[in-house]
Motif scaffolding. Structure first.
Motif, PDB file in Angstrom:
ATOM      1  N   GLU A 208       0.842  -1.206   0.000  1.00 38.94           N
ATOM      2  CA  GLU A 208       0.000   0.000   0.000  1.00 38.94           C
ATOM      3  C   GLU A 208       0.874   1.251   0.000  1.00 38.94           C
ATOM      4  OE1 GLU A 208      -3.345  -0.314   2.932  1.00 38.94           O
ATOM      5  OE2 GLU A 208      -2.636  -2.391   3.096  1.00 38.94           O
ATOM      6  N   ARG A 209       1.925   1.220   0.785  1.00 38.01           N
ATOM      7  CA  ARG A 209       2.851   2.354   0.844  1.00 38.01           C
ATOM      8  C   ARG A 209       3.554   2.547  -0.496  1.00 38.01           C
ATOM      9  NH1 ARG A 209       5.186   5.432   5.168  1.00 38.01           N
ATOM     10  NH2 ARG A 209       6.422   7.045   4.136  1.00 38.01           N
ATOM     11  N   GLU A 210       3.998   1.462  -1.087  1.00 42.08           N
ATOM     12  CA  GLU A 210       4.674   1.524  -2.394  1.00 42.08           C
ATOM     13  C   GLU A 210       3.737   2.094  -3.461  1.00 42.08           C
ATOM     14  OE1 GLU A 210       6.860  -1.506  -5.587  1.00 42.08           O
ATOM     15  OE2 GLU A 210       6.218  -2.239  -3.620  1.00 42.08           O
ATOM     16  N   ALA A 211       2.482   1.656  -3.447  1.00 43.12           N
ATOM     17  CA  ALA A 211       1.516   2.152  -4.429  1.00 43.12           C
ATOM     18  C   ALA A 211       1.255   3.642  -4.228  1.00 43.12           C
ATOM     19  CB  ALA A 211       0.210   1.366  -4.315  1.00 43.12           C
ATOM     20  N   ALA A 212       1.147   4.062  -2.972  1.00 41.63           N
ATOM     21  CA  ALA A 212       0.920   5.485  -2.681  1.00 41.63           C
ATOM     22  C   ALA A 212       2.087   6.326  -3.173  1.00 41.63           C
ATOM     23  CB  ALA A 212       0.708   5.676  -1.187  1.00 41.63           C
ATOM     24  N   ASP A 213       3.302   5.880  -2.900  1.00 35.49           N
ATOM     25  CA  ASP A 213       4.486   6.621  -3.352  1.00 35.49           C
ATOM     26  C   ASP A 213       4.516   6.724  -4.875  1.00 35.49           C
ATOM     27  OD1 ASP A 213       5.384   7.040  -0.766  1.00 35.49           O
ATOM     28  OD2 ASP A 213       6.685   5.272  -0.755  1.00 35.49           O
ATOM     29  N   SER A 214       4.117   5.628  -5.548  1.00 33.19           N
ATOM     30  CA  SER A 214       4.090   5.636  -7.009  1.00 33.19           C
ATOM     31  C   SER A 214       3.101   6.668  -7.529  1.00 33.19           C
ATOM     32  CB  SER A 214       3.715   4.246  -7.526  1.00 33.19           C
ATOM     33  OG  SER A 214       3.478   4.267  -8.923  1.00 33.19           O
ATOM     34  N   LEU A 215       1.933   6.737  -6.927  1.00 36.37           N
ATOM     35  CA  LEU A 215       0.916   7.698  -7.362  1.00 36.37           C
ATOM     36  C   LEU A 215       1.340   9.137  -7.081  1.00 36.37           C
ATOM     37  CD1 LEU A 215      -2.166   5.663  -6.141  1.00 36.37           C
ATOM     38  CD2 LEU A 215      -1.696   6.299  -8.523  1.00 36.37           C
ATOM     39  N   ILE A 216       1.978   9.346  -5.953  1.00 41.53           N
ATOM     40  CA  ILE A 216       2.470  10.689  -5.619  1.00 41.53           C
ATOM     41  C   ILE A 216       3.536  11.124  -6.630  1.00 41.53           C
ATOM     42  CG2 ILE A 216       3.743  12.024  -3.887  1.00 41.53           C
ATOM     43  CD1 ILE A 216       2.300  10.236  -1.759  1.00 41.53           C
ATOM     44  N   ASN A 217       4.350  10.174  -7.066  1.00 38.92           N
ATOM     45  CA  ASN A 217       5.367  10.479  -8.083  1.00 38.92           C
ATOM     46  C   ASN A 217       4.745  10.805  -9.435  1.00 38.92           C
ATOM     47  OD1 ASN A 217       7.543  10.129  -6.344  1.00 38.92           O
ATOM     48  ND2 ASN A 217       7.789   7.958  -6.824  1.00 38.92           N
ATOM     49  N   GLN A 218       3.462  10.419  -9.615  1.00 43.98           N
ATOM     50  CA  GLN A 218       2.743  10.740 -10.850  1.00 43.98           C
ATOM     51  C   GLN A 218       1.902  12.000 -10.693  1.00 43.98           C
ATOM     52  OE1 GLN A 218       0.822   7.211 -12.788  1.00 43.98           O
ATOM     53  NE2 GLN A 218       1.767   6.045 -11.102  1.00 43.98           N
ATOM     54  N   LYS A 219       2.289  12.853  -9.729  1.00 42.36           N
ATOM     55  CA  LYS A 219       1.698  14.173  -9.491  1.00 42.36           C
ATOM     56  C   LYS A 219       0.364  14.141  -8.758  1.00 42.36           C
ATOM     57  CE  LYS A 219       4.035  16.438 -13.368  1.00 42.36           C
ATOM     58  NZ  LYS A 219       3.887  17.304 -14.573  1.00 42.36           N
ATOM     59  N   ALA A 220       0.014  13.005  -8.174  1.00 38.21           N
ATOM     60  CA  ALA A 220      -1.197  12.988  -7.349  1.00 38.21           C
ATOM     61  C   ALA A 220      -0.916  13.764  -6.067  1.00 38.21           C
ATOM     62  CB  ALA A 220      -1.595  11.554  -7.019  1.00 38.21           C
ATOM     63  N   ASP A 221      -1.728  14.789  -5.808  1.00 37.28           N
ATOM     64  CA  ASP A 221      -1.535  15.545  -4.563  1.00 37.28           C
ATOM     65  C   ASP A 221      -2.626  15.245  -3.542  1.00 37.28           C
ATOM     66  OD1 ASP A 221      -3.575  16.869  -5.861  1.00 37.28           O
ATOM     67  OD2 ASP A 221      -2.734  18.878  -5.621  1.00 37.28           O
ATOM     68  N   VAL A 222      -3.482  14.269  -3.866  1.00 38.58           N
ATOM     69  CA  VAL A 222      -4.404  13.670  -2.903  1.00 38.58           C
ATOM     70  C   VAL A 222      -4.406  12.168  -3.197  1.00 38.58           C
ATOM     71  CG1 VAL A 222      -6.729  13.597  -1.943  1.00 38.58           C
ATOM     72  CG2 VAL A 222      -5.886  15.726  -2.969  1.00 38.58           C
ATOM     73  N   VAL A 223      -4.258  11.338  -2.166  1.00 39.20           N
ATOM     74  CA  VAL A 223      -4.316   9.888  -2.370  1.00 39.20           C
ATOM     75  C   VAL A 223      -5.392   9.296  -1.473  1.00 39.20           C
ATOM     76  CG1 VAL A 223      -1.931   9.609  -3.118  1.00 39.20           C
ATOM     77  CG2 VAL A 223      -2.472   9.490  -0.677  1.00 39.20           C
ATOM     78  N   THR A 224      -6.052   8.283  -1.993  1.00 34.98           N
ATOM     79  CA  THR A 224      -7.032   7.541  -1.214  1.00 34.98           C
ATOM     80  C   THR A 224      -6.909   6.068  -1.584  1.00 34.98           C
ATOM     81  OG1 THR A 224      -9.340   7.488  -0.470  1.00 34.98           O
ATOM     82  CG2 THR A 224      -8.956   7.787  -2.842  1.00 34.98           C
ATOM     83  N   PHE A 225      -7.759   5.214  -1.022  1.00 38.91           N
ATOM     84  CA  PHE A 225      -7.522   3.786  -1.190  1.00 38.91           C
ATOM     85  C   PHE A 225      -8.739   2.966  -0.791  1.00 38.91           C
ATOM     86  CE2 PHE A 225      -6.065   5.578   2.764  1.00 38.91           C
ATOM     87  CZ  PHE A 225      -6.616   4.775   3.745  1.00 38.91           C
TER      88      PHE A 225
END
Length: 354
Positions: A195-212
């Motif tokens: 879950e942490r790895e996926a969040a970091d990946s999305l943040i690196n793709q310019k996501a400035d809000v993450v959910t799950f």
């Protein structure tokens, strides 16, 4: 007359003694992840503890946590059945077939399966309309995003999860039509590292809000570290990201569990399919962060009241799918059958369904 009163008094005393010596109702729970301090399993365990507070020594509850879906689930459910439990709650989608198999072998025991759709005479199903809360937290995310990119971590591509992604996206787009939602699937309900790895990946793709739609607060923690916002799920996850956490979509099982245990005690329990939402207090959102402007909070709370009254439906047309086709015409809303079998992304969701 005195003899009659004495006889009645003796009968009352015997009845009272029988009741006081009655065996407590044995209630079992099967959990897919640890009870922990946040997440899906925690909400069910809060419901279990609420049962103990409500019924006291009239019931005895037990739980087994970290039970994988599949053969292990069937083994654990069987053990609970063999050990004299009167009713067993199995709280993960992947427990569905195992629950039915065990229920068939133990027809005198009552079973309740969370999030499933298969029932039997002694198997009920239940879930909350969490997509309603998803829509509201999507509104918050849509207002707070500056990059117009939101990251979404999904467990498995089943209708329950897809429905949540789409509701969240529609809520975000209702306040910001430019919003795009990027989805990463991790194929597990609970794995904080993934879950942490996926969040970091999305943040690196310019996501400035993450959910799950997973069980741990790992994405909230990742957002806190990266300095972006997060939307929690299942329970209030503020403690895991005081600077990042905007709100959470949350479940409330307390009233449902009390109602079902009371039905067992009254002898009125039947196999039912329960799916209730904000109007029944089975679904809600956690307190909204002070970082969210007051006018946005007011807008979200107004939408919440409209959902509760039936004035607002998160899936009211016109709605277009990812391929550009109209799936919900203007003026129409999806019925429960269509919601329960949802297998497409709405426009604005990026990625492919696996």
């Amino acid at each position: 007359m005195k003899k009659m009163l004495k006889t009645l008094g003796l009968a009352f005393a015997l009845t009272t003694a029988a009741l006081s010596n009655a065996e407590p109702l044995k209630v079992g729970f099967v959990y897919v992840s640890p009870t922990g301090e946040a997440g899906w399993t925690l909400t069910h365990d809060i419901g279990r503890l609420h049962l103990e507070e409500t019924f006291g020594d009239k019931i005895e509850t037990t739980f087994v946590e970290n039970v994988p879906e599949g053969a292990d689930a069937e083994r654990v459910i069987t053990q609970l059945a063999k050990s004299g439990h009167d009713i067993i709650f199995t709280t993960s989608f992947g427990y569905m077939n195992a629950t039915l198999k065990v229920a068939k072998r133990y027809p005198n025991i009552k079973f309740e399966h969370a999030t499933g759709y298969k029932r039997a005479d002694n198997v009920a199903t239940y879930f909350d309309r969490i997509y309603e809360a998803r829509y509201l937290t999507g509104m918050i995310a849509g207002h707070m995003s500056e990059t117009d990119v939101i990251g979404y971590i999904g467990a498995f591509p089943i209708p329950e999860v897809i429905r949540g992604i789409n509701a969240f996206t529609l809520g975000a787009q209702s306040v910001n039509p430019d919003i795009k939602v990027k989805v990463v699937w991790i194929n597990t309900w609970f794995d904080p590292a993934k879950e942490r790895e996926a969040a970091d990946s999305l943040i690196n793709q310019k996501a400035d809000v993450v959910t799950f739609h997973t069980d741990s607060p790992a994405a909230v923690q990742a957002a806190q570290t990266a300095g972006v916002y997060s939307i929690g799920y299942h329970s209030d996850m503020t403690a895991y990201g005081e600077k990042s956490h905007l709100s959470s979509s949350v479940h409330n099982w307390n009233e449902y569990y009390v109602e079902r245990i009371q039905a067992v005690m009254d002898g009125t329990w039947t196999s039912t399919d329960t799916w209730k939402g904000i109007s029944a207090n089975m679904t809600d959102i956690a307190p909204i962060s002070a970082d969210v402007p007051e006018e946005v909070v007011a807008q979200v709370l107004e939408a919440k009241a409209m959902i509760a009254s039936g004035e607002l439906h998160p899936f009211k047309g016109p709605i277009i799918n990812q391929a550009g086709d109209i799936v919900i015409p203007a003026g129409q809303s999806l019925d429960d059958g269509a919601l329960l079998t949802m297998d497409y992304y709405v426009s604005g969701v990026e990625g492919k369904l696996k």
